[in-house]
Write a protein that holds these residues in place. Structure first.
Motif, PDB file in Angstrom:
ATOM      1  N   ASN A 390       0.797  -1.235   0.000  1.00 46.79           N
ATOM      2  CA  ASN A 390       0.000   0.000   0.000  1.00 46.79           C
ATOM      3  C   ASN A 390       0.828   1.282   0.000  1.00 46.79           C
ATOM      4  O   ASN A 390       0.280   2.372   0.181  1.00 46.79           O
ATOM      5  CB  ASN A 390      -0.962   0.036   1.197  1.00 46.79           C
ATOM      6  CG  ASN A 390      -2.160  -0.878   1.014  1.00 46.79           C
ATOM      7  OD1 ASN A 390      -2.535  -1.209  -0.112  1.00 46.79           O
ATOM      8  ND2 ASN A 390      -2.761  -1.308   2.105  1.00 46.79           N
ATOM      9  N   LEU A 391       2.152   1.158  -0.248  1.00 48.48           N
ATOM     10  CA  LEU A 391       3.004   2.348  -0.281  1.00 48.48           C
ATOM     11  C   LEU A 391       3.744   2.516  -1.600  1.00 48.48           C
ATOM     12  O   LEU A 391       3.801   3.620  -2.143  1.00 48.48           O
ATOM     13  CB  LEU A 391       4.025   2.310   0.870  1.00 48.48           C
ATOM     14  CG  LEU A 391       3.477   2.466   2.291  1.00 48.48           C
ATOM     15  CD1 LEU A 391       4.613   2.330   3.308  1.00 48.48           C
ATOM     16  CD2 LEU A 391       2.780   3.811   2.463  1.00 48.48           C
ATOM     17  N   LEU A 392       4.343   1.447  -2.103  1.00 45.41           N
ATOM     18  CA  LEU A 392       5.136   1.526  -3.336  1.00 45.41           C
ATOM     19  C   LEU A 392       4.787   0.356  -4.241  1.00 45.41           C
ATOM     20  O   LEU A 392       4.909  -0.809  -3.839  1.00 45.41           O
ATOM     21  CB  LEU A 392       6.633   1.505  -3.009  1.00 45.41           C
ATOM     22  CG  LEU A 392       7.590   1.553  -4.205  1.00 45.41           C
ATOM     23  CD1 LEU A 392       7.478   2.901  -4.931  1.00 45.41           C
ATOM     24  CD2 LEU A 392       9.028   1.303  -3.754  1.00 45.41           C
ATOM     25  N   ARG A 393       4.368   0.690  -5.466  1.00 49.76           N
ATOM     26  CA  ARG A 393       4.031  -0.356  -6.435  1.00 49.76           C
ATOM     27  C   ARG A 393       5.303  -0.944  -7.045  1.00 49.76           C
ATOM     28  O   ARG A 393       6.305  -0.254  -7.217  1.00 49.76           O
ATOM     29  CB  ARG A 393       3.140   0.206  -7.538  1.00 49.76           C
ATOM     30  CG  ARG A 393       1.745   0.597  -7.060  1.00 49.76           C
ATOM     31  CD  ARG A 393       0.897   1.108  -8.221  1.00 49.76           C
ATOM     32  NE  ARG A 393      -0.412   1.510  -7.744  1.00 49.76           N
ATOM     33  CZ  ARG A 393      -1.455   0.673  -7.601  1.00 49.76           C
ATOM     34  NH1 ARG A 393      -1.307  -0.605  -7.925  1.00 49.76           N
ATOM     35  NH2 ARG A 393      -2.606   1.112  -7.143  1.00 49.76           N
ATOM     36  N   THR A 394       5.217  -2.215  -7.386  1.00 49.31           N
ATOM     37  CA  THR A 394       6.355  -2.883  -8.009  1.00 49.31           C
ATOM     38  C   THR A 394       6.743  -2.208  -9.319  1.00 49.31           C
ATOM     39  O   THR A 394       7.927  -2.057  -9.620  1.00 49.31           O
ATOM     40  CB  THR A 394       6.018  -4.366  -8.252  1.00 49.31           C
ATOM     41  OG1 THR A 394       5.591  -4.971  -7.033  1.00 49.31           O
ATOM     42  CG2 THR A 394       7.212  -5.113  -8.795  1.00 49.31           C
ATOM     43  N   SER A 395       5.764  -1.792 -10.080  1.00 49.10           N
ATOM     44  CA  SER A 395       6.036  -1.148 -11.365  1.00 49.10           C
ATOM     45  C   SER A 395       6.764   0.176 -11.209  1.00 49.10           C
ATOM     46  O   SER A 395       7.460   0.621 -12.133  1.00 49.10           O
ATOM     47  CB  SER A 395       4.728  -0.920 -12.129  1.00 49.10           C
ATOM     48  OG  SER A 395       3.824  -0.156 -11.353  1.00 49.10           O
ATOM     49  N   ASP A 396       6.629   0.830 -10.034  1.00 47.29           N
ATOM     50  CA  ASP A 396       7.297   2.108  -9.791  1.00 47.29           C
ATOM     51  C   ASP A 396       8.658   1.945  -9.147  1.00 47.29           C
ATOM     52  O   ASP A 396       9.376   2.936  -8.953  1.00 47.29           O
ATOM     53  CB  ASP A 396       6.425   2.991  -8.879  1.00 47.29           C
ATOM     54  CG  ASP A 396       5.117   3.389  -9.534  1.00 47.29           C
ATOM     55  OD1 ASP A 396       5.084   3.497 -10.769  1.00 47.29           O
ATOM     56  OD2 ASP A 396       4.123   3.578  -8.798  1.00 47.29           O
ATOM     57  N   ALA A 397       9.025   0.723  -8.783  1.00 50.00           N
ATOM     58  CA  ALA A 397      10.258   0.496  -8.030  1.00 50.00           C
ATOM     59  C   ALA A 397      11.459   0.198  -8.905  1.00 50.00           C
ATOM     60  O   ALA A 397      12.580   0.104  -8.423  1.00 50.00           O
ATOM     61  CB  ALA A 397      10.049  -0.663  -7.050  1.00 50.00           C
ATOM     62  N   LEU A 398      11.245   0.071 -10.223  1.00 57.22           N
ATOM     63  CA  LEU A 398      12.310  -0.311 -11.140  1.00 57.22           C
ATOM     64  C   LEU A 398      13.338   0.802 -11.347  1.00 57.22           C
ATOM     65  O   LEU A 398      13.040   1.994 -11.184  1.00 57.22           O
ATOM     66  CB  LEU A 398      11.725  -0.672 -12.506  1.00 57.22           C
ATOM     67  CG  LEU A 398      11.063  -2.041 -12.649  1.00 57.22           C
ATOM     68  CD1 LEU A 398      10.276  -2.094 -13.944  1.00 57.22           C
ATOM     69  CD2 LEU A 398      12.115  -3.137 -12.615  1.00 57.22           C
ATOM     70  N   SER A 399      14.539   0.403 -11.740  1.00 57.30           N
ATOM     71  CA  SER A 399      15.539   1.369 -12.197  1.00 57.30           C
ATOM     72  C   SER A 399      15.059   1.977 -13.504  1.00 57.30           C
ATOM     73  O   SER A 399      14.670   1.252 -14.433  1.00 57.30           O
ATOM     74  CB  SER A 399      16.891   0.676 -12.399  1.00 57.30           C
ATOM     75  OG  SER A 399      17.335   0.081 -11.210  1.00 57.30           O
ATOM     76  N   GLN A 400      15.088   3.283 -13.607  1.00 59.23           N
ATOM     77  CA  GLN A 400      14.482   3.967 -14.752  1.00 59.23           C
ATOM     78  C   GLN A 400      15.247   3.757 -16.053  1.00 59.23           C
ATOM     79  O   GLN A 400      14.664   3.774 -17.138  1.00 59.23           O
ATOM     80  CB  GLN A 400      14.378   5.468 -14.444  1.00 59.23           C
ATOM     81  CG  GLN A 400      13.499   5.790 -13.240  1.00 59.23           C
ATOM     82  CD  GLN A 400      12.083   5.276 -13.429  1.00 59.23           C
ATOM     83  OE1 GLN A 400      11.387   5.636 -14.366  1.00 59.23           O
ATOM     84  NE2 GLN A 400      11.662   4.402 -12.511  1.00 59.23           N
ATOM     85  N   SER A 401      16.562   3.548 -15.978  1.00 57.45           N
ATOM     86  CA  SER A 401      17.369   3.427 -17.194  1.00 57.45           C
ATOM     87  C   SER A 401      17.540   1.982 -17.660  1.00 57.45           C
ATOM     88  O   SER A 401      18.205   1.727 -18.665  1.00 57.45           O
ATOM     89  CB  SER A 401      18.755   4.043 -16.958  1.00 57.45           C
ATOM     90  OG  SER A 401      19.414   3.374 -15.895  1.00 57.45           O
ATOM     91  N   LEU A 402      16.933   1.054 -16.949  1.00 57.07           N
ATOM     92  CA  LEU A 402      17.111  -0.355 -17.262  1.00 57.07           C
ATOM     93  C   LEU A 402      16.322  -0.754 -18.500  1.00 57.07           C
ATOM     94  O   LEU A 402      15.177  -0.327 -18.685  1.00 57.07           O
ATOM     95  CB  LEU A 402      16.671  -1.202 -16.069  1.00 57.07           C
ATOM     96  CG  LEU A 402      17.100  -2.660 -16.032  1.00 57.07           C
ATOM     97  CD1 LEU A 402      18.616  -2.779 -15.936  1.00 57.07           C
ATOM     98  CD2 LEU A 402      16.443  -3.371 -14.854  1.00 57.07           C
ATOM     99  N   LYS A 403      16.932  -1.583 -19.340  1.00 59.85           N
ATOM    100  CA  LYS A 403      16.278  -2.065 -20.555  1.00 59.85           C
ATOM    101  C   LYS A 403      16.033  -3.563 -20.456  1.00 59.85           C
ATOM    102  O   LYS A 403      16.782  -4.300 -19.812  1.00 59.85           O
ATOM    103  CB  LYS A 403      17.128  -1.750 -21.787  1.00 59.85           C
ATOM    104  CG  LYS A 403      17.256  -0.265 -22.082  1.00 59.85           C
ATOM    105  CD  LYS A 403      18.082  -0.036 -23.328  1.00 59.85           C
ATOM    106  CE  LYS A 403      18.090   1.434 -23.736  1.00 59.85           C
ATOM    107  NZ  LYS A 403      18.565   2.320 -22.672  1.00 59.85           N
ATOM    108  N   ALA A 404      14.980  -4.015 -21.132  1.00 61.76           N
ATOM    109  CA  ALA A 404      14.576  -5.419 -21.049  1.00 61.76           C
ATOM    110  C   ALA A 404      15.667  -6.360 -21.540  1.00 61.76           C
ATOM    111  O   ALA A 404      15.911  -7.419 -20.937  1.00 61.76           O
ATOM    112  CB  ALA A 404      13.289  -5.635 -21.846  1.00 61.76           C
ATOM    113  N   GLU A 405      16.351  -5.999 -22.633  1.00 60.28           N
ATOM    114  CA  GLU A 405      17.380  -6.878 -23.175  1.00 60.28           C
ATOM    115  C   GLU A 405      18.559  -7.035 -22.209  1.00 60.28           C
ATOM    116  O   GLU A 405      19.205  -8.091 -22.172  1.00 60.28           O
ATOM    117  CB  GLU A 405      17.868  -6.379 -24.533  1.00 60.28           C
ATOM    118  CG  GLU A 405      18.369  -4.945 -24.566  1.00 60.28           C
ATOM    119  CD  GLU A 405      17.273  -3.956 -24.919  1.00 60.28           C
ATOM    120  OE1 GLU A 405      17.614  -2.869 -25.435  1.00 60.28           O
ATOM    121  OE2 GLU A 405      16.090  -4.281 -24.695  1.00 60.28           O
TER     122      GLU A 405
END
Length: 456
Positions: A390-405
């Motif tokens: 109820n505080l931080l979503r998993t989707s918002d916790a990622l490193s912003q510059s990270l790429k899927a590959e």
């Protein structure tokens, strides 16, 4: 697959592989303390021989566990930078406490444990064994405290806004004793006792089937059986307590555990089944209103269902959570039945007269490991879509510059390296088991065989 899914798979894979080893070291540490304590009390060589053997196994498990755990520390920064900033103050406190109170204690006495035979007195060596066992448990304490804070946050305040928000500790002990930490910790520790004791049961059952080291194997089997039986029964209690905490603080997760959708209806407790999330139906065998009774002690009280929450605020993989949870419970019931059956046969003096039972125990080492993994799967996937509830979503916790590959490439590399490590672990473990214990049964004085009640 997108970056979030790949990052979740990568972290799940690395932590699941790592978690093979800490429960074994915790549980095996307790069994070793009992074995060496008996040697210190009685002076009988049989207990010294079995302790020496299991210390070698413990050293192997400890080494692989340390090597596989390091990777996760880096993943917090590479894959989950926003999460690391958000919980840095919380996790920093817990991980610092682990380093001071747990890892330093465990590693500091490990050298005496492994190399101290004939170099220090028996009492000093036993003290080292006890400290290593306590250190392994202290490590679990702080890791579970940190994870429990994610499930039931307490003792904090939020500073900053948006992507720059972070949780700051306001009360350290409130953070440590958050609403779920004690019950979750007891459940995890008992699960580790089961993993370690069943490893000892498995190896000794193997020796009994091969007619090797019979006196030592039978004695060690009985020691481990006591630990396993008590732990299996205690796990029933700790599991119920953990479910109560989930019902109180994470009702969406509990609803996913039983595939319960309608908040206006009583909740059944399923023994097995299959969840159709699209149609919000469960097909299976259930105890009508069983979950309502367990939570409210009343068969007529409704239980909050998944439909009480917004779709984006509740677990999406409901069937996965349902299956992992119920398989964990089923294995727990099997472990209780198996240990009670063996204890009954021991009481009847027939424990080692049934080869089929020894065959079961030889393979039953897998059951606690599977249950431990399934428990974490249901707890962590059931918490979604929140990484901090109820505080931080998993989707918002990622490193912003990270790429899927990038994540996919590292995941492939981790898989290859961990596969090699696991193959090495199995090879070394198999080699040590086949080599057997130091000495043989003829080295055990006759007074030990005659006076030792475990050998009768």
């Amino acid at each position: 697959m997108n970056t979030e899914i790949l990052s979740r798979i990568q972290f799940a894979f690395t932590i699941a592989f790592h978690y093979i080893y800490p429960p074994l070291s915790i549980g095996l540490g307790v069994v070793m303390v009992i074995m060496e304590g008996l040697y210190l009390r009685t002076g009988k060589p049989i207990y010294e021989q079995m302790t020496r053997f299991w210390i070698r196994i413990f050293a192997l498990i400890f080494g692989i566990g340390v090597a596989t755990g390091i990777v996760m520390e880096f993943e917090f920064g590479t894959n989950w930078a926003v999460y690391s900033r958000y919980v840095g103050d919380i996790f920093g406190s817990a991980l610092a406490a682990e380093g001071i109170f747990a890892f330093a204690l465990e590693s500091g006495f490990l050298g005496i444990l492994i190399f101290g035979w004939n170099r220090v007195s028996p009492r000093v060596h036993f003290f080292a064994t006890l400290m290593v066992a306590l250190g392994s448990m202290f490590s679990a304490i702080w890791i579970v405290v940190a994870n429990s804070w994610q499930q039931t946050p307490a003792g904090y305040k939020i500073e900053g806004e948006g992507m720059h928000a972070r949780a700051v500790v306001t009360d350290f002990w409130e953070m440590v004793f958050n609403p779920s930490s004690i019950d979750r910790l007891s459940h995890v520790i008992i699960g580790a006792f089961l993993a370690g004791s069943f490893l000892v049961l498995s190896v000794n059952a193997y020796y009994i089937l091969r007619n090797r080291h019979l006196a030592i194997a039978k004695s060690g089997f009985k020691i481990a059986l006591v630990v396993a039986t008590v732990s299996a029964l205690m796990q029933l209690f700790t599991g119920h307590r953990s479910a109560d905490i989930v019902a109180k603080h994470q009702p969406a997760k509990l609803a996913a555990f039983e595939g319960h959708y309608d908040s206006l209806a009583v909740a059944d407790m399923y023994l097995m089944g299959w969840v159709d999330n699209k149609n919000q139906e469960v097909t299976g065998i259930s105890i009508p209103a069983g979950l309502s009774f367990l939570i409210h002690q009343d068969f007529k009280t409704p239980v909050q269902g998944l439909n009480a929450f917004k779709k984006e605020d509740r677990p999406s993989a409901v069937n996965f959570v349902f299956q992992t949870y119920h398989l964990m419970v089923a294995i727990g019931v099997i472990l209780i039945g198996l240990t009670l059956l063996a204890s009954f046969l021991w009481w009847r003096g027939q424990l080692f007269e049934h080869r089929w039972l020894m065959h079961i125990f030889a393979w039953a080492v897998l059951l606690p490991q599977i249950a431990n993994q399934l428990g974490w799967y249901s707890a962590e996937v059931g918490r979604q879509p929140w990484v901090v509830y109820n505080l931080l979503r998993t989707s918002d916790a990622l490193s912003q510059s990270l790429k899927a590959e990038q994540v996919l490439f590292s995941l492939i590399l981790f898989t290859l390296v961990y596969a090699l490590l696991f193959a090495l672990f199995l090879y070394m473990l198999n080699k040590k088991i086949k080599h057997g214990l130091e000495g043989n049964d003829e080295m055990i004085p006759e007074y030990s065989k005659r006076d030792n009640p475990l050998l009768k």
